[in-house]
Design a protein around this motif. Structure first.
Motif, PDB file in Angstrom:
ATOM      1  N   ASP A 128      -6.475  17.443 -19.906  1.00 42.56           N
ATOM      2  CA  ASP A 128      -5.749  18.636 -20.327  1.00 42.56           C
ATOM      3  C   ASP A 128      -6.723  19.669 -20.869  1.00 42.56           C
ATOM      4  OD1 ASP A 128      -3.506  17.236 -19.644  1.00 42.56           O
ATOM      5  OD2 ASP A 128      -2.957  16.713 -21.715  1.00 42.56           O
ATOM      6  N   ASP A 129      -6.271  20.911 -20.927  1.00 47.63           N
ATOM      7  CA  ASP A 129      -7.128  21.967 -21.478  1.00 47.63           C
ATOM      8  C   ASP A 129      -7.536  21.645 -22.909  1.00 47.63           C
ATOM      9  OD1 ASP A 129      -6.940  23.360 -19.115  1.00 47.63           O
ATOM     10  OD2 ASP A 129      -5.234  24.578 -19.779  1.00 47.63           O
ATOM     11  N   GLU A 130      -6.656  20.991 -23.630  1.00 47.20           N
ATOM     12  CA  GLU A 130      -6.957  20.548 -24.992  1.00 47.20           C
ATOM     13  C   GLU A 130      -6.702  19.051 -25.078  1.00 47.20           C
ATOM     14  OE1 GLU A 130      -5.521  21.408 -29.606  1.00 47.20           O
ATOM     15  OE2 GLU A 130      -4.960  22.777 -27.988  1.00 47.20           O
ATOM     16  N   LEU A 131      -7.687  18.306 -25.576  1.00 43.34           N
ATOM     17  CA  LEU A 131      -7.546  16.856 -25.681  1.00 43.34           C
ATOM     18  C   LEU A 131      -6.376  16.510 -26.592  1.00 43.34           C
ATOM     19  CD1 LEU A 131     -11.296  15.815 -26.110  1.00 43.34           C
ATOM     20  CD2 LEU A 131      -9.875  15.461 -24.088  1.00 43.34           C
ATOM     21  N   THR A 132      -5.517  15.628 -26.112  1.00 41.41           N
ATOM     22  CA  THR A 132      -4.371  15.201 -26.909  1.00 41.41           C
ATOM     23  C   THR A 132      -4.245  13.687 -26.835  1.00 41.41           C
ATOM     24  OG1 THR A 132      -2.844  15.419 -25.041  1.00 41.41           O
ATOM     25  CG2 THR A 132      -3.118  17.342 -26.480  1.00 41.41           C
ATOM     26  N   TYR A 133      -3.588  13.131 -27.841  1.00 37.50           N
ATOM     27  CA  TYR A 133      -3.319  11.703 -27.798  1.00 37.50           C
ATOM     28  C   TYR A 133      -1.896  11.452 -28.285  1.00 37.50           C
ATOM     29  CZ  TYR A 133      -3.823  11.075 -32.867  1.00 37.50           C
ATOM     30  OH  TYR A 133      -3.647  11.120 -34.229  1.00 37.50           O
ATOM     31  N   LYS A 134      -1.351  10.306 -27.879  1.00 39.39           N
ATOM     32  CA  LYS A 134       0.019   9.950 -28.207  1.00 39.39           C
ATOM     33  C   LYS A 134       0.053   8.528 -28.729  1.00 39.39           C
ATOM     34  CE  LYS A 134       4.678   9.977 -26.192  1.00 39.39           C
ATOM     35  NZ  LYS A 134       5.452  10.274 -24.956  1.00 39.39           N
ATOM     36  N   LYS A 135       0.693   8.329 -29.856  1.00 35.06           N
ATOM     37  CA  LYS A 135       0.821   7.007 -30.458  1.00 35.06           C
ATOM     38  C   LYS A 135       1.990   6.277 -29.799  1.00 35.06           C
ATOM     39  CE  LYS A 135       1.381   4.879 -35.027  1.00 35.06           C
ATOM     40  NZ  LYS A 135       1.576   5.169 -36.472  1.00 35.06           N
ATOM     41  N   TYR A 143     -12.405  11.103 -27.654  1.00 32.21           N
ATOM     42  CA  TYR A 143     -11.668  10.691 -28.846  1.00 32.21           C
ATOM     43  C   TYR A 143     -12.685  10.272 -29.890  1.00 32.21           C
ATOM     44  CZ  TYR A 143      -8.157   8.476 -31.837  1.00 32.21           C
ATOM     45  OH  TYR A 143      -7.348   8.147 -32.897  1.00 32.21           O
ATOM     46  N   VAL A 157      -4.611   8.658 -24.508  1.00 33.33           N
ATOM     47  CA  VAL A 157      -5.397   9.879 -24.673  1.00 33.33           C
ATOM     48  C   VAL A 157      -5.417  10.615 -23.341  1.00 33.33           C
ATOM     49  CG1 VAL A 157      -7.608  10.855 -25.381  1.00 33.33           C
ATOM     50  CG2 VAL A 157      -6.830   8.690 -26.370  1.00 33.33           C
ATOM     51  N   SER A 158      -5.012  11.876 -23.348  1.00 31.45           N
ATOM     52  CA  SER A 158      -5.031  12.705 -22.140  1.00 31.45           C
ATOM     53  C   SER A 158      -6.311  13.527 -22.154  1.00 31.45           C
ATOM     54  CB  SER A 158      -3.801  13.618 -22.099  1.00 31.45           C
ATOM     55  OG  SER A 158      -2.613  12.864 -22.064  1.00 31.45           O
TER      56      SER A 158
END
Length: 706
Positions: free
Chosen positions: A489-496, A448, A485-486
């Motif tokens: 995963d194949d693509e870094l993702t985050y969730k608020k 991140y 923050v995941s």
């Protein structure tokens, strides 16, 4: 407690939180690891250098600078001992039998922090015997060096401590150590000791209940002068300790008497004259001289003090030699420079002679010391990447502690946390963003890139990390959000997970992975709340604490029974924090530990077995004069552990830095340092309050002194 949820759902949350599953209690090993961060510590590596006090014009000054210490770890606060064949000692015995050189060697006693612990070393660096006749500026070749550990963990029978400012008196080494606990909150453990180097016999020279710093031994060895803040607890003041200078007999600590009010870093020039520094009434740090009466009755009233260095610049840490009463060496900070430099000051003509500025104009030079014959001046500074050396940076530095089954490391990053399996570490980099690496330092990657603080792994969902997105140390009105923050995963993702623009921070998940406790300013004060770990506050919110104070830095216990946190509720807004615990349903609130009213206890984290906690605190006060360590951002903050009932307090770190943001993980890490290459170092500034003084003085001058 205020609720935004229906009563049935509220009861379900409390029930889930109160009863952890049996699986939560399984698979924990007694062997574990603690990580912590030290503010600014990774930005410098010090070595001790020397220059002649007299230069000739035939050789560039830079070619005359000689690096004495060996380029390992942090080496500082040196002392040139008076060693000669006419005054035999154990040091001379070891040196001459190891390498009888044709030319006398350079002898240096100094402090080194290698091997994760503070040790006092003797180095003897010989000239001659090499293809370049020993005039190399780097002294890494072992054949040209004799190195003897004088006082370390082994020599002090395993007592871990910080050691500082050594002096040699015959076969006795006089130094500061923190090896004995004071037993009183916010009272320093620093005291002066004397160790007989042939027998190892050590005696304490400082009275119990008193803090002594910066010892200096008189030329005859009869007297030792110290900067002391006497009986009583540390006030918490960062900029200056307001120490007084005491003297006592070196042989046993007797005859102790105060000779100067408000002074530090004493240095003798003869048996009745010493120099010291203090902040003057006009705001400039200056060097003063104290002349002691030659009669037996010495007191503050009978000692004559005189200001020696003029206003208009800061002068600190004087160094003297009985061989030359005209000059003293000082570290200066001039208004036209952002760096400290070593200068010689003529106490008769009141003239300065610059020593290091022409050699390294953009480097800080600290705490000078001079040879007994006044032909050399020593100091420490960042070694950087000079002399063609490829330096290494410690990603993980093993720290020696009294814990047998727990390995302890300083990490090059703040807010570390272990993955549930104990195989990975997440941390916040000073370059911003979250990084993850394996326990051996491999696999380092950024997951991140935004401005964040705090990390915590989800115990159930693999590769999910919670953090606070936004600026740290910000007001209640500053927008900070808890995000997940995941990273796998194949693509870094985050969730608020939070919304509404409040200051939401320091998330910690429950051991079943269903809930997250965090602090929020949504009421106008920073209190604790619990929300759904997956869907965040939009799935409902449970308020855990309520009041006009700051509750923060929460951490959930492994069995789910407790939430630990720091709070200033007993003195809101004071900056004073104590450690509390509360059940997740809001009951059984209790204070577990406080440094003292006005003290600080922060960043609690439960041990993997849930029986203990690690945290940072100013309980041990300060261990050195802050003005002599400007690269240390704060003079307080050590790492401690204790049992949940507040018993079994143990100090893990001994230094003059600010240690913080500890974590405790389930894996036992091998007790070896982990290195990585670096390109540059020494990204720190001098003490910020000095610049404030200079700016104030400049403004007054422009305004005609109004």
């Amino acid at each position: 407690m205020k609720m935004k949820l229906p009563l049935a759902l509220r009861f379900l949350i409390a029930l889930c939180l109160w009863f952890p599953t049996a699986a939560d209690h399984e698979g924990r090993s007694a062997r574990s690891s603690i990580l912590f961060y030290t503010v600014g510590r990774s930005n410098y590596e010090f070595d001790i250098f020397t220059l002649p006090t007299q230069f000739d014009d035939s050789t560039p000054n830079s070619a005359k600078e000689f690096q004495i210490t060996d380029g390992r770890s942090v080496n500082y606060n040196g002392h040139f001992p008076a060693i000669s064949p006419s005054s035999p000692s154990i040091l001379l015995d070891q040196i001459l039998t190891t390498n009888p050189a044709s030319r006398p060697p350079i002898h240096l006693i100094y402090v080194s922090e290698r091997n994760g612990s503070s040790t006092i070393y003797l180095d003897a660096v010989f000239h001659g015997g090499g293809p370049d006749r020993g005039r190399r500026r780097s002294t890494l070749e072992v054949s040209n060096r004799v190195q003897v550990p004088l006082v370390g963990n082994q020599q002090s029978h395993g007592r871990i401590s910080m050691k500082d400012r050594p002096s040699l008196v015959g076969d006795h080494l006089v130094y500061v150590s923190t090896q004995e606990k004071s037993g009183v909150p916010r009272t320093s453990w620093a005291a002066v000791y004397s160790t007989h180097l042939r027998t190892g016999l050590t005696q304490r020279l400082t009275p119990q209940g008193v803090t002594d710093l910066s010892p200096a031994v008189s030329p005859s060895g009869t007297w030792t002068a110290v900067a002391s803040y006497g009986e009583g607890r540390w006030s918490g003041e960062v900029e200056e300790l307001k120490t007084d200078i005491f003297i006592f007999r070196t042989k046993d600590g007797s005859g102790r008497v105060k000779v100067v009010e408000h002074g530090g870093w004493p240095s003798w020039v003869d048996e009745s004259t010493l120099y010291f520094h203090r902040e003057s009434d006009d705001g400039w740090w200056s060097v003063y001289r104290a002349i002691l009466p030659k009669s037996c009755r010495i007191s503050v009233d009978s000692v004559v003090t005189q200001r020696v260095t003029p206003p208009g610049l800061h002068a600190f840490t004087p160094a003297t030699s009985a061989a030359n009463r005209t000059f003293i060496a000082v570290a200066t900070r001039r208004p036209d420079s952002a760096y400290r430099h070593i200068e010689l000051f003529n106490v008769v003509s009141k003239q300065f002679w610059e020593v290091t500025r022409n050699v390294s104009p953009k480097a800080n030079h600290f705490n000078p010391f001079v040879s007994p014959d006044f032909t050399r001046v020593g100091y420490h500074k960042c070694r950087g990447l000079s002399n063609g050396m490829k330096d290494n940076h410690l990603s993980l530095e093993n720290i020696h502690t009294p814990l047998k089954d727990v390995s302890v490391f300083r990490i090059d990053g703040s807010f570390p946390s272990f993955s549930p399996a104990g195989d990975r570490i997440a941390f916040v980099s000073f370059l911003q963003g979250i990084y993850v690496m394996n326990l051996d330092g491999s696999g380092l990657r950024q997951v991140y890139s935004g401005s964040v603080f705090a990390t915590a792994w989800d115990p159930i969902r693999k590769g999910v990390i919670y953090t606070s997105a936004g600026p740290s140390f910000s007001s209640v009105s500053t927008e900070v959000d808890v995000i997940s923050v995941s990273i796998d995963d194949d693509e870094l993702t985050y969730k608020k997970l939070t919304e509404g623009g409040e200051n939401n921070a320091f998330p910690s998940p429950s051991p079943d992975g269903k809930w997250v406790v965090f602090r929020s300013s949504r009421s106008g004060y920073k209190n604790l709340y619990i929300m759904d770990a997956v869907n965040g506050e939009k799935a409902g919110l449970f308020r855990l604490t309520e009041g006009p104070w700051d509750d923060t830095m929460a951490n959930w216990s492994p069995d789910g029974d407790w939430i630990a946190f720091s709070s200033d509720r007993e003195n809101p807004g004071s900056g004073s924090f104590a450690l509390y615990m509360v059940h997740p349903n809001g009951t059984a609130l209790k204070k577990v530990f406080e440094s003292e009213p006005g003290g600080r206890v922060n960043h609690p984290w439960f041990s993997p077995d849930g029986k203990s906690m690690v945290f940072t605190s100013d309980y041990a006060a300060v261990s050195a004069e802050p003005i002599c360590n400007p690269h240390h951002f704060q003079p307080y903050g050590e790492i401690f552990t204790m049992r949940l009932d507040g018993s079994g307090l143990r100090r893990l770190t001994h230094n003059s830095y600010e240690d913080g943001t500890p974590t405790w993980g389930p894996a036992f890490m091998r007790r070896v340092d982990v290195q990585r290459p670096v390109d540059e170092q020494c990204k720190f500034e001098d003490s910020p309050w000095l610049r404030a003084v200079e700016n104030s003085v400049t403004v007054k001058a422009r305004c005609g002194g109004q």
